[in-house]
Write an enzyme that holds these catalytic residues in place. Structure first.
Site, PDB file in Angstrom:
ATOM      1  N   HIS A 156      39.082  19.283  43.246  1.00  0.00           N
ATOM      2  CA  HIS A 156      40.403  20.075  44.887  1.00  0.00           C
ATOM      3  C   HIS A 156      40.804  21.491  44.229  1.00  0.00           C
ATOM      4  O   HIS A 156      41.460  21.973  44.512  1.00  0.00           O
ATOM      5  CB  HIS A 156      41.430  19.437  45.793  1.00  0.00           C
ATOM      6  CG  HIS A 156      40.924  17.510  46.169  1.00  0.00           C
ATOM      7  ND1 HIS A 156      40.187  17.572  47.854  1.00  0.00           N
ATOM      8  CD2 HIS A 156      41.331  16.322  45.985  1.00  0.00           C
ATOM      9  CE1 HIS A 156      40.480  16.818  47.744  1.00  0.00           C
ATOM     10  NE2 HIS A 156      40.680  15.631  46.636  1.00  0.00           N
ATOM     11  N   SER A 277      31.568  48.007  33.866  1.00  0.00           N
ATOM     12  CA  SER A 277      32.416  48.584  34.970  1.00  0.00           C
ATOM     13  C   SER A 277      32.272  50.089  34.655  1.00  0.00           C
ATOM     14  O   SER A 277      32.374  50.647  33.923  1.00  0.00           O
ATOM     15  CB  SER A 277      33.472  48.270  35.209  1.00  0.00           C
ATOM     16  OG  SER A 277      34.015  49.502  36.414  1.00  0.00           O
ATOM     17  N   LYS A 283      36.867  46.526  31.588  1.00  0.00           N
ATOM     18  CA  LYS A 283      35.852  45.428  32.665  1.00  0.00           C
ATOM     19  C   LYS A 283      35.120  44.936  31.992  1.00  0.00           C
ATOM     20  O   LYS A 283      33.999  45.405  31.113  1.00  0.00           O
ATOM     21  CB  LYS A 283      35.487  45.778  34.104  1.00  0.00           C
ATOM     22  CG  LYS A 283      36.238  45.952  35.142  1.00  0.00           C
ATOM     23  CD  LYS A 283      37.268  44.473  35.030  1.00  0.00           C
ATOM     24  CE  LYS A 283      36.854  43.876  35.977  1.00  0.00           C
ATOM     25  NZ  LYS A 283      36.635  43.994  37.574  1.00  0.00           N
ATOM     26  N   GLU A 290      27.003  35.539  38.490  1.00  0.00           N
ATOM     27  CA  GLU A 290      27.161  35.793  39.932  1.00  0.00           C
ATOM     28  C   GLU A 290      25.764  35.713  40.543  1.00  0.00           C
ATOM     29  O   GLU A 290      25.572  35.556  41.831  1.00  0.00           O
ATOM     30  CB  GLU A 290      28.374  36.699  40.208  1.00  0.00           C
ATOM     31  CG  GLU A 290      29.238  36.542  39.367  1.00  0.00           C
ATOM     32  CD  GLU A 290      30.249  37.943  39.251  1.00  0.00           C
ATOM     33  OE1 GLU A 290      29.821  39.095  39.867  1.00  0.00           O
ATOM     34  OE2 GLU A 290      31.865  38.425  38.857  1.00  0.00           O
TER      35      GLU A 290
END
Ligand code: ARG
Length: 462
Positions: A156, A277, A283, A290
């Site tokens: 969880h 970025s 970044k 992803e």
């Protein structure tokens, strides 16, 4: 230009119909398999006395010339070719003349496109199996490297029990092992040759389907010609295999994304697998993880597309079936690239054990171990569970860990519990003690690695 099938027509196809109808722009990727199928077919026709040996030799020489020209980029297919089968056959006739017209004896594009599709998919499946084996090899190496490295196990998304990084790796090893086995099953089930099914009902010609099966490396001919030209189960199985495996990759990619987050910082993904970025100079984003997670959507879509195409199609061939290729190719390309990227990223990822260490003291990871220890002393597990639950409550009230509970704290919870009766509750002792078959103890993970390595090398020996 009149089509090879144009005999009964008075008019040429409308230009927009030609474009809509054509599959050449995507099925040309199977040109090698189309030519292999034709070479095997004409070899069999000669063996059966349906064409002469001299005709066979002329046809094969013509086909090989076309193969070389396509490979050299000397042939540009156009909408006039319609599909790869007509594209090759019309060029053969243009190249060697009348004798080229004999090639299409006792076959149809309906069985031809299936031969091409199966040969092509078999080749791609072998490559994907190799990629999956490489991934498994990386997993085994990393599992060995991190066999003793303790991390947080979650359920969880809450701290659950301590485990090792190697143990997590071996969980994924099992998933990809099943992916490999599923693909092997698919390969075995699809290994039947549709050539000679012809349009749908076989032929009056004395063909030898076992001969072409052998020449093309199929286990046997498809038993039933109508099924031979109408079956797309093998593509659906492949797309299901791809979907399940992409789902596995996506789950791990998701873990990579959050392990890499500033909050977790459990891993450092190599710079070469990240992007920056355009506005935020600091970044370093886990784009590959992803993208893999995102690309699963395409592959599920590919499966749904073909399931929907096939639903409700009557026997035998229908033009709907031409829609079986683009989704299949897309899934092949996407799956293959995703496995390769993931394997390389994994290989270059380091776990930040200093960061993980900071989390091991949180969330009472050793609670179950204490309960089990009490149960070993004769306290029924359900009661031991409740005792440790109350210990957690006390710790939360006091803002401390189990180790800080005093003899009085424990006595107030249950008269049977003393600091000594808790046993060694250090996180590493808890992990070491989980030696049950399949458990997380380093020794047990090393056993799993050994079994995994043995299985992987047995595949490589095949
Ligand atoms: N391009 C077609 C396909 O991919 C080949 C089979 C065509 N057969 C036919 N009867 N029109 O399905």
């Amino acid at each position: 230009m009149a089509s090879l099938w144009g005999g009964r027509f008075e008019k040429d196809m409308d230009e927009i119909v030609k474009r809509y109808n054509a599959s050449i722009f995507f099925d040309q990727r199977m040109y090698n398999e189309d030519i292999d199928g034709s070479v095997a077919h004409v070899t069999m026709l000669a063996k059966q006395g349906i064409v002469t040996e001299a005709e066979r030799d002329q046809i094969i020489a013509g086909l090989e010339g076309i193969r070389a020209d396509i490979a050299a980029g000397k042939i540009t297919f156009t909408v006039e070719d319609e599909d790869i089968h007509m594209g090759v056959e019309s060029r053969l006739i243009a190249r060697i003349g009348e004798v080229g017209k004999k090639l299409h004896t006792a076959r149809s594009r309906n069985d031809q496109c299936q031969v091409d599709g199966r040969l092509y998919l078999k080749k791609e499946i072998r490559e994907i199996l190799e990629s999956l084996c490489c991934l498994e090899d990386v997993i085994l190496r990393k599992a060995e490297q991190y066999a003793d490295a303790i991390t947080v196990g979650f359920t969880h998304l809450q701290h659950a029990q301590p485990i090792t990084v190697g143990f997590v790796f071996m969980a994924y090893f099992q998933m990809f092992k099943r992916d490999i086995q599923r693909l092997q099953d698919t390969l075995a089930r699809m290994d039947y040759n549709p050539l000679g099914s012809c349009a749908l009902a076989g032929t009056t010609m004395p063909i030898d389907r076992r001969c072409t099966s052998e020449l093309l490396g199929f286990a046997a001919p498809c038993e039933n010609a109508m099924d031979g030209v109408s079956d797309r189960d093998y593509s659906l199985e492949f797309l299901s295999d791809a979907s399940i495996s992409m789902m596995h990759l996506s789950r791990w990619a998701e873990e990579f994304a959050w392990w890499n987050s500033s909050e977790f910082a459990y891993i450092a993904i190599d710079d070469s697998f990240c992007t920056g970025s355009s506005i935020m100079p600091q970044k370093k984003n886990p784009d590959m993880a992803e993208l893999i997670r995102g690309k699963v959507g395409r592959v599920y879509g590919d499966l749904m597309q073909l399931l929907t195409v096939m639903k409700g199609t009557p026997l035998a061939y229908n033009k709907d079936f031409q829609e079986d290729k683009e989704s299949l190719f897309d899934a092949i390309d996407t799956w293959k690239a995703s496995i390769d990227i993931f394997a390389r990223m994994l290989d270059k990822t380091e776990f930040r054990m200093d960061q993980i260490q900071k989390q091991l003291g949180k969330g009472f990871l050793n609670a179950t171990d204490i309960a089990e220890h009490l149960a070993k002393q004769g306290i029924p597990f359900r009661e031991a569970h409740s005792i440790v639950g109350r210990m957690v409550k006390t710790c939360e009230h006091k803002g401390c860990d189990f180790e800080d509970l005093t003899a009085e704290d424990l006595a107030a919870i249950d008269g049977r519990v003393t600091p000594d009766s808790l046993g060694d509750i250090s996180i590493s002792a808890c992990v070491d003690a989980r030696t049950s078959f399949g458990g997380t103890a380093p020794a047990e993970v090393r056993r799993q690695i050994a079994v995994g390595r043995e299985w992987l090398s047995s595949l490589e020996r095949q």
